[in-house]
Scaffold this motif. Structure first.
Motif, short mmCIF file in Angstrom:
data_model
loop_
_atom_site.label_atom_id
_atom_site.label_comp_id
_atom_site.label_asym_id
_atom_site.label_seq_id
_atom_site.Cartn_x
_atom_site.Cartn_y
_atom_site.Cartn_z
N LEU A 182 0.82 -1.20 0.00
CA LEU A 182 0.00 0.00 0.00
C LEU A 182 0.86 1.26 0.00
N LYS A 183 1.90 1.25 0.81
CA LYS A 183 2.81 2.40 0.86
C LYS A 183 3.47 2.62 -0.50
N ALA A 184 3.90 1.53 -1.11
CA ALA A 184 4.53 1.64 -2.42
C ALA A 184 3.54 2.15 -3.47
N LEU A 185 2.30 1.69 -3.38
CA LEU A 185 1.26 2.15 -4.30
C LEU A 185 1.00 3.64 -4.12
N LYS A 186 0.94 4.08 -2.87
CA LYS A 186 0.70 5.51 -2.61
C LYS A 186 1.84 6.36 -3.18
N THR A 187 3.07 5.91 -3.00
CA THR A 187 4.22 6.63 -3.55
C THR A 187 4.13 6.69 -5.07
N PHE A 188 3.75 5.58 -5.68
CA PHE A 188 3.62 5.53 -7.14
C PHE A 188 2.53 6.48 -7.62
N LEU A 189 1.38 6.48 -6.96
CA LEU A 189 0.27 7.34 -7.37
C LEU A 189 0.63 8.82 -7.21
N ASP A 190 1.28 9.16 -6.09
CA ASP A 190 1.68 10.55 -5.88
C ASP A 190 2.69 10.99 -6.94
N GLY A 191 3.63 10.08 -7.25
CA GLY A 191 4.64 10.39 -8.26
C GLY A 191 4.02 10.55 -9.64
N THR A 192 3.07 9.70 -9.96
CA THR A 192 2.40 9.80 -11.26
C THR A 192 1.59 11.09 -11.34
N LEU A 193 0.93 11.44 -10.26
CA LEU A 193 0.11 12.64 -10.24
C LEU A 193 0.95 13.89 -10.49
#
Length: 537
Positions: free
Chosen positions: A407-418
């Motif tokens: 979940l933490k990795a997914l959140k980092t990925f989503l924030d980075g993509t955004l």
């Protein structure tokens, strides 16, 4: 490439078959090959359709649009299978030329038939051979065995009239007359039996068959049941069964974690001469994913609109956790109590909703970032599948070890993509939907009793999407209220592994004379089949 079996002669190279010399046989040979190629094309299309379903399942897209897509794919696959079956039947009925005989056994895929169910009654039909031997005419035989072949047959449903006869007796000593009391009927008008009432209700709300179509079907059996008569029965059933649904709703709301959802339904508004949009809501209690023995159940509620006050009516008595989508009408339920500062319900957001928005972007744009997000979310759902049915403590431990880091990795990925894409893009909107409610989406990792998605409620709502295409709640909102009552009983019966028609038939026949203090005995999770009731008596 598939070989043509006996089509090729024994001394022939597979790449250079010997073709028939006779023109008629050559044409037949070409037609057979063309039919085989057509069958392969159908199989390819069928596999493509199945692959499309599997692709959607991989990313877990769940919506009414997907349901419609799958229905269309199922219809297409069914049509292909029917076409292929017809082709095989025609081929089997047409003798092939001797020099161009196809190995149809090799070309026909295994049918994968399952054994016929053991619980079905068996009717044995014996086929004795002729009395005399066909070879020598002798009539003395020794039995050496027999062959059996089971065929699944269907006996159409039929009506019958049950005549209740009550003999009168006069006492010879005192001339007192005695007679057994007349069994009460659930509904006096039309005198329908409980099984008929249950069948009409299940046909409408379980099988989505409108009353006017049922009337036509019954007419084919020579029974005149007008639509208005059937409607009268359904209306009275709603009144008879309402106390039982109230008990189910009370049980559902007592759960520590519930699921809720709603869907629009068409309602005829006589005053305006047009239809309006009402809502059917559902709240589900299903604790089986974390090993609880509490009976699963679903309670439905109808409302004429989607105002927040109806969410209060549905969920106001609940305490604990609520799995739901981002509907703003639930916000008052999440707000802290003015006196205790403790919210009545804690929001558990649905990953299926968040995933669906990203999936729609991927479907429309083939975005690599959306695909990667979907793959990461799929990993989370796989962990949930692996721990389904485990105790809460074990589920919690697995989530802390495997889910939280992902979940933490997914959140980092989503924030980075955004940060890399346009804020006005559809992908940015889908990502913000998830990140803006991240705490609620991650809440399932803090309690082993919680679920990652609201699929329990979505499964309970899904049948309504088909039903609303087949009937209209006419005249007033009462039709929606009756639907809520019947859906509550039918869905809860299914959740508890019952045949809803058998359950309703027995309950309808008993509830009129059943003591109000013992009505809990008729709840689906306490109900027993009539034969077991007789054994207990």
């Amino acid at each position: 490439m598939h070989r043509l079996g006996v089509l090729l002669s024994s001394g022939m190279s597979p790449s250079r078959p010997t073709l028939p010399s006779d023109p008629e046989e050559l044409r037949a040979f070409a037609a057979a090959l063309q039919a085989e190629l057509h069958a392969k094309d159908l199989m390819i299309e069928k596999l493509k359709a199945q692959l499309a379903v599997l692709k959607r399942a991989r990313f877990g897209r769940s919506s009414e649009k997907l349901d419609r897509d799958i229905e269309q794919l199922e219809l297409m696959i069914g049509d292909m299978e029917e076409t292929e079956a017809e082709r095989r039947s025609r081929a089997d009925a047409t003798p092939a030329p001797s020099s161009a005989k196809l190995d149809r056994k090799a070309l026909t895929p295994p049918n994968g038939r399952h054994p016929l169910p053991d619980h079905l009654p068996r009717e044995v039909v014996r086929h004795e051979p002729a009395a005399a031997c066909p070879a020598c005419g002798a009539t003395a035989f020794s039995r050496i065995g027999e062959d059996e072949r089971e065929v699944l047959e269907y006996v159409p449903a039929y009506f019958k009239v049950v005549v209740h006869v009550r003999p009168k007796h006069s006492c010879r000593a005192c001339e007192t007359i005695r007679q057994a009391p007349l069994p009460s009927l659930p509904i006096e008008r039309g005198r329908p039996g409980p099984a008929l009432l249950a069948h009409v209700a299940i046909s409408k709300y379980g099988d989505h068959l409108p009353l006017y179509r049922q009337s036509d079907i019954y007419a084919r059996a020579g029974v005149d049941l007008d639509r208005s008569t059937l409607a009268d029965w359904i209306g009275q059933l709603g009144f008879i069964l309402e106390p039982l649904t109230a008990k189910i709703a009370h049980h559902v709301r007592a759960g520590p974690a519930v699921h809720a959802d709603d869907t629009p339904v068409p309602v005829l508004d006589p005053g305006r001469g047009k239809t309006k949009t009402g809502r059917l809501w559902v709240v589900v209690r299903d604790e089986r994913p974390w090993g609880s023995k509490a009976p699963p159940a679903a309670a439905y509620l109808y409302s004429p609109d989607r105002k927040g006050e109806h969410a209060e009516t549905l969920l106001g008595p609940c305490r604990g956790f609520l799995h739901a989508d981002g509907y703003a009408g639930f916000n008052t339920l999440y707000a802290p109590d003015p006196k205790t500062q403790i919210p009545r319900l804690t929001e558990v957001a649905c990953w299926a909703h968040a995933r669906r928005k990203i999936y729609d972007v991927h479907l429309a744009t083939a975005s690599p970032a959306a695909k990667q997000a979907l793959e990461r979310i799929a990993e989370l759902f796989q962990i949930e599948a692996d721990i389904r049915g485990r105790p809460p403590a074990e589920r919690l431990a697995t989530r802390q070890l495997e889910t939280i880091p992902r979940l933490k990795a997914l959140k980092t990925f989503l924030d980075g993509t955004l940060a890399k894409i346009s804020a006005k893009s559809s992908l940015a909107g889908a990502i913000r939907y998830a990140t803006s409610r991240w705490d609620a989406l991650a809440r399932f990792t803090a309690d082993g009793r919680l679920e990652m998605s609201n699929n329990a409620a979505e499964r309970a709502i899904r049948p309504l999407a088909l039903g609303r295409k087949n009937y209209l709640f006419a005249g007033s909102d009462k039709g929606g209220e009756r639907a809520a009552i019947l859906y509550t009983l039918i869905t809860t019966a299914k959740l508890n592994g019952l045949d809803p028609e058998a359950y309703l038939a027995d309950v309808i026949g008993r509830i009129g004379d059943y003591p109000a203090s013992r009505i809990d005995d008729l709840l689906p999770w306490r109900w027993t089949t009539p034969d077991k009731q007789q054994q207990a008596a």
